[in-house]
Design an enzyme around this catalytic site. Structure first.
Site, short mmCIF file in Angstrom:
data_model
loop_
_atom_site.label_atom_id
_atom_site.label_comp_id
_atom_site.label_asym_id
_atom_site.label_seq_id
_atom_site.Cartn_x
_atom_site.Cartn_y
_atom_site.Cartn_z
N TYR A 1 -1.17 -3.57 -3.98
CA TYR A 1 0.18 -3.57 -4.55
C TYR A 1 0.76 -2.17 -4.40
O TYR A 1 0.09 -1.18 -4.69
CB TYR A 1 0.09 -3.96 -6.03
CG TYR A 1 1.40 -3.95 -6.79
CD1 TYR A 1 2.44 -4.79 -6.42
CD2 TYR A 1 1.59 -3.09 -7.88
CE1 TYR A 1 3.64 -4.79 -7.13
CE2 TYR A 1 2.79 -3.10 -8.60
CZ TYR A 1 3.81 -3.94 -8.22
OH TYR A 1 4.99 -3.94 -8.92
N ASP B 1 -1.53 5.58 -1.23
CA ASP B 1 -0.76 5.27 -2.43
C ASP B 1 -1.67 5.57 -3.62
O ASP B 1 -2.52 4.78 -4.01
CB ASP B 1 -0.32 3.80 -2.43
CG ASP B 1 0.48 3.45 -3.68
OD1 ASP B 1 0.59 4.32 -4.56
OD2 ASP B 1 0.98 2.31 -3.76
N LYS C 1 2.79 7.05 -12.32
CA LYS C 1 2.02 6.80 -13.54
C LYS C 1 1.57 8.07 -14.27
O LYS C 1 2.34 8.66 -15.00
CB LYS C 1 0.83 5.90 -13.22
CG LYS C 1 1.29 4.51 -12.72
CD LYS C 1 0.33 3.42 -13.04
CE LYS C 1 0.70 2.11 -12.37
NZ LYS C 1 1.09 1.05 -13.26
C1 LIG Z 1 -0.80 1.38 -6.40
C2 LIG Z 1 0.58 1.18 -6.98
N1 LIG Z 1 1.65 1.54 -6.26
C3 LIG Z 1 2.90 1.40 -6.73
C4 LIG Z 1 3.12 0.87 -7.98
C5 LIG Z 1 4.53 0.71 -8.49
O1 LIG Z 1 4.78 1.63 -9.51
P1 LIG Z 1 5.96 1.38 -10.54
O2 LIG Z 1 5.55 0.24 -11.41
O3 LIG Z 1 6.09 2.67 -11.28
O4 LIG Z 1 7.18 1.06 -9.74
C6 LIG Z 1 2.04 0.48 -8.76
C7 LIG Z 1 2.24 -0.09 -10.10
O5 LIG Z 1 1.34 -0.56 -10.76
C8 LIG Z 1 0.74 0.62 -8.24
O6 LIG Z 1 -0.35 0.23 -8.93
#
Ligand SMILES: Cc1ncc(COP(=O)(O)O)c(C=O)c1O
Length: 445
Positions: A159, A257, A285
């Protein structure tokens, strides 16, 4: 689902509903003006209605009914600082008292946070936004601009937020051999998601197969270095190194990521922990201690593409003074190199304790722990990718989640595809209490 699991899930859900009548009242009111009563769909996975939170402090959280929880959810893994860390509260209060939230101009100390991040991740330049979805969107856009190519490789079950390029094959149905490419949401234009090709996590052959066919048009490979949206799946030995090699060979950029691993897995995230340096990193986060700030980090020659008439990166709230203050304190005062070992040890102790409980009870379950994060996969003994993850007994996981909540503990993020987080405010006593409680749950006491 076995009959025993069904019975226990039903019993615990009923108990949960008895303890959360105010949350139900709020849910009924909220659902009239907010679709499904929440502002992020995942919050509604707790059924038949979510809890609504009144306040939180340290490692505790209180819901609308006044129920107290020992919290391992920590804002979806955001709060390695714990809730309202005193240094953070002090700094943000001082900032507000002095005057200044957002200006339409840069705060004076913005570059200090950028420097701290480049030091940690051994990259050169940073741009800030507010959310992870924005960070991954920008990383991919910059990679496309840099390479002059359009396609992206991502991994089945990973994700990267909800932007149109990457909200693909997050929970796809299983095609027998190769991963299927499916948009995860209505309203995503084909022109965007069809540019995203999907490989299997921990399977370099599946990446190479795509590169052999489409290599000339692959702008980047984006990967969660530890797959943390299907529990906690570490990369197998050689996987990240292999991605580094393949991306070099085919002229594609490698993006880690690190929105989840970021400054939690280690001081310098997965990049430091696995000793593989990508071309770009996305952070979010944990870096703001609970305030919404995210970052795209990259090599100088890539990031210098940002500018007028080139990559037009912009955002009203980017690097506002409150979020910059929060990130500065989080990174320079709270998540300092000295805190990682003790937080990791607590997480290891928790994981080991869960394993012993399963062994004593004769229950098959894989406990996966990396750094300060872990997940229990009921019903399976190994997990290396999305296909293994799907075999976990998620109903059993939910029956434990409700049972633990009914005993005052949110033992992981409240969805079976996530994990627990240990914060700097968790203690050895918290771990002992959690394991004692879990033992009772497993014994059906
Ligand atoms: C690995 C990863 N990338 C991107 C995101 C997206 O972040 P946001 O919820 O702050 O848009 C998340 C959210 O859980 C994530 O776990």
């Amino acid at each position: 689902m076995s009959l025993a699991t069904k019975r226990s899930l039903y019993k615990e859900k009923l108990a949960f509903m008895k303890r959360t009548t105010k949350s139900l009242e709020i849910f009924e009111k909220a659902s009239k003006s907010i679709p499904i009563g929440v502002n992020s769909n995942i919050r509604a996975r707790l059924s038949p209605y979510p809890i609504y939170v009144d306040r939180a402090l340290g490692n505790r959280l209180w819901d609308a009914d006044g129920n107290e929880y020992l919290d391992y959810q920590l804002g979806f893994g955001v709060l390695m600082t714990g809730h309202n860390h005193p240094n953070l509260v002090k700094a943000v209060k001082e900032r507000l008292d002095k005057g200044g939230i957002t200006y339409g101009a840069e705060p004076i100390d913005c570059y200090e946070v950028a420097e701290e991040i480049t030091r940690r991740f051994k990259l050169d330049m940073v741009r800030f936004q507010c959310t992870g979805t924005e960070a991954t969107l920008w990383a991919v856009r910059i990679a496309r601009a840099y390479t002059g190519r359009e396609k992206v490789i991502k991994f089945e079950g990973c994700y990267h937020g909800t932007n149109d390029y990457l909200f693909v094959s997050y929970y796809p149905p299983l095609a027998p051999t190769k991963p299927m490419r499916v948009p995860h949401c209505l309203g995503m234009p084909e022109g965007a998601w069809k540019k995203t090709l999907v490989a299997r996590f921990n399977d370099l052959n599946s990446v190479e197969e795509i590169l052999r066919k489409d290599g000339d048009d692959i702008a980047c490979i984006i990967v969660e270095p530890v797959a943390m949206n299907m529990g906690v799946i570490p990369p197998e030995k050689g996987f990240l190194e292999g991605l580094r090699k393949l991306s070099n060979e085919y002229g594609a950029l490698l993006i880690f990521d690190e929105i989840k691993t970021g400054v939690k897995l280690a001081y310098g995230g997965a990049t430091e922990y696995f000793n593989v340096t990508p071309d770009m990193v996305t952070l979010g986060k944990a870096i703001g201690g609970g305030f919404p700030i995210s970052a795209v980090v990259g090599k100088r020659e890539i990031m210098e593409l940002i500018g007028p008439g080139k990559v037009v990166h912009a955002g009203t709230f980017n690097a506002n003074h409150i979020c910059i203050t929060a990130a500065k304190v989080t990174l320079k005062e709270i998540l300092t190199p000295s805190v990682y070992q003790s937080a990791r040890s607590l997480s290891e102790e928790l994981a080991k304790g869960y394993e012993e409980i399963f062994e004593d009870a004769g229950i098959e379950a894989k406990v996966s722990n990396v750094g300060v994060n872990g997940h229990i996969y009921p019903g399976i003994s190994k997990v290396k990718d999305y296909r293994d993850y799907l075999k976990q007994d998620s109903e059993m996981w939910w029956s434990w989640a409700y049972a633990m909540m009914n005993r005052g503990i949110i033992f992981e993020v409240l969805t079976a595809d996530d994990q627990w987080t240990i914060s700097v405010q968790h203690t050895k006593e918290d771990i002992e209490r959690t394991l004692e409680t879990f033992k009772e749950v497993v014994r059906g006491e």
